[in-house]
Design an enzyme around this catalytic site. Sequence first.
Site, short mmCIF file in Angstrom:
data_model
loop_
_atom_site.label_atom_id
_atom_site.label_comp_id
_atom_site.label_asym_id
_atom_site.label_seq_id
_atom_site.Cartn_x
_atom_site.Cartn_y
_atom_site.Cartn_z
CB CYS A 1 -20.27 -51.25 29.76
SG CYS A 1 -21.37 -52.64 29.63
CG HIS B 1 -17.32 -51.99 26.92
ND1 HIS B 1 -17.00 -53.06 27.72
CD2 HIS B 1 -18.63 -52.13 26.61
CE1 HIS B 1 -18.07 -53.82 27.88
NE2 HIS B 1 -19.07 -53.28 27.22
CG ASN C 1 -19.85 -56.99 27.26
OD1 ASN C 1 -19.20 -56.57 28.21
ND2 ASN C 1 -20.86 -56.32 26.73
O1 UT7 Z 1 -21.96 -53.49 26.85
C1 UT7 Z 1 -22.99 -53.34 25.94
C2 UT7 Z 1 -23.55 -54.72 25.73
N1 UT7 Z 1 -24.43 -54.94 24.68
C3 UT7 Z 1 -24.12 -54.89 23.37
O2 UT7 Z 1 -23.09 -54.48 22.94
C4 UT7 Z 1 -25.17 -55.42 22.43
C5 UT7 Z 1 -25.39 -54.60 21.21
N2 UT7 Z 1 -26.26 -55.31 20.32
C6 UT7 Z 1 -25.81 -56.28 19.50
O3 UT7 Z 1 -24.63 -56.55 19.45
C7 UT7 Z 1 -26.81 -56.99 18.63
O4 UT7 Z 1 -28.05 -56.32 18.70
C8 UT7 Z 1 -27.00 -58.49 19.04
C9 UT7 Z 1 -25.70 -59.28 18.76
C10 UT7 Z 1 -27.35 -58.63 20.50
C11 UT7 Z 1 -28.12 -59.11 18.21
O5 UT7 Z 1 -27.85 -58.95 16.84
P1 UT7 Z 1 -29.01 -58.42 15.87
O6 UT7 Z 1 -28.43 -58.38 14.52
O7 UT7 Z 1 -29.52 -57.13 16.44
O8 UT7 Z 1 -30.05 -59.59 15.97
P2 UT7 Z 1 -31.59 -59.57 16.41
O9 UT7 Z 1 -31.70 -59.43 17.89
O10 UT7 Z 1 -32.31 -58.60 15.55
O11 UT7 Z 1 -32.03 -61.03 16.01
C12 UT7 Z 1 -31.94 -61.50 14.67
C13 UT7 Z 1 -32.36 -62.95 14.67
C14 UT7 Z 1 -33.69 -63.19 15.37
O12 UT7 Z 1 -34.38 -64.19 14.66
P3 UT7 Z 1 -35.55 -63.82 13.62
O13 UT7 Z 1 -36.57 -63.06 14.43
O14 UT7 Z 1 -34.91 -62.96 12.56
O15 UT7 Z 1 -36.01 -65.14 13.13
C15 UT7 Z 1 -33.27 -63.72 16.71
O16 UT7 Z 1 -34.25 -64.55 17.30
O17 UT7 Z 1 -31.39 -63.76 15.34
C16 UT7 Z 1 -32.05 -64.53 16.34
N3 UT7 Z 1 -31.13 -64.72 17.46
C17 UT7 Z 1 -30.27 -65.76 17.53
N4 UT7 Z 1 -30.05 -66.80 16.73
C18 UT7 Z 1 -29.10 -67.68 17.08
C19 UT7 Z 1 -30.95 -63.92 18.54
N5 UT7 Z 1 -29.97 -64.44 19.30
C20 UT7 Z 1 -29.54 -65.56 18.71
C21 UT7 Z 1 -28.55 -66.52 19.03
N6 UT7 Z 1 -28.37 -67.56 18.19
N7 UT7 Z 1 -27.77 -66.42 20.12
#
Ligand code: UT7
Length: 331
Positions: free
Chosen positions: A112, A257, A288
Amino acid sequence: MRAYIAGIGMHVPERIVTNADLEKMMDTTDEWITERSGIKERHYAKPGEGPSDLALPAAKEALEMAGLKAEDIDLIMFSTVASDYMIPGGGCILNEYLGIPGTPALDIRVQCSGFIYGLAVARGFIESGIYRNILFVAAEVQTVALDLRTEGRDTAVLFGDGAGAVVIRATDDPNRGILTSKLHADGRYARDLMIEAPSTRDNPWLTKEILDQNKHKITMNGRNVFKHAVTNFPAVINEALEALHMDKSEVKLVVTHQANLRISEAVAKRLELPMHDVVFSNIQKYGNTTSASIPIALYEAFKAGRFTIGDTLVLASFGSGFTWGAVVLKW
Ligand code: UT7
């Protein structure tokens, strides 16, 4: 001698994949994706389309704006996480497409942060007088590495394909050009955002077992990436401004980014900058696009008239590696 951006271009593949399309592929919702990332749609390359295919139209547009022909270019720089082939790099393919045999081609591989690192490298070549005209393209086809099943949903919904290009030229105008660049990496987190295979650690580097284990797909520790992004983005932007004794009130636009709208909003808040006036975002349309995201955002901000010649811009990145950096320039 300063290095300034004399031309800019972009290109994205035709196919648009909306959040509704993703809902059909995996257990996700438009609401979850929008709330967590701001993304509404992204573009996917078609089979057979590599980063060089996206790079070519972006490069041509940047060359046209700079008023240069491909033959005028002293160096091609090409940033990508996944080249058209494992070997050679995408810069060589773009050299072929542009029909400029003999012109050197340098690949930049900093995920990135590829565009920010690349600008710093280009600046070095130009300020040292080695080159005067550099074509720098960031092009990514990474949707082939997405796990489009529910198992991969936390990562798969975020990414898209695209390319952005700039022509960087030498100038002695003191009111234009790159003023400073600050670069960082922290390899302790190298495995928090990675594609493990094909890998030279495996011999052969691609087997059915590797594919069955899904090691060829992007994996990410999203929470850790988020946590480090929201602290390192503002820190490196402040570091770059402090090096120039510049106040943030002098900055016309910050183009980060495009990782996640929530990250951009958190950065704006920490820097106490108004999100919609000073921090640019277009992640809604492209997701992204890794190293292509800054030049694509810069292109759209330029076309929207968000800045003009002589304005001060801050560009900043954070991503896999972890790597991060910032560039301050006068357009
Ligand atoms: O260039 C750098 C690239 N990367 C980034 O910028 C990523 C940085 N991270 C983030 O933006 C966030 O961590 C994410 C958007 C990836 C995830 O958000 P989060 O608030 O950290 O969610 P989480 O991974 O803690 O998941 C929360 C819930 C989980 O369910 P439970 O365990 O609470 O029941 C996941 O299974 O959301 C669920 N989940 C989804 N639900 C629907 C994870 N992905 C999805 C999805 N759709 N696509």
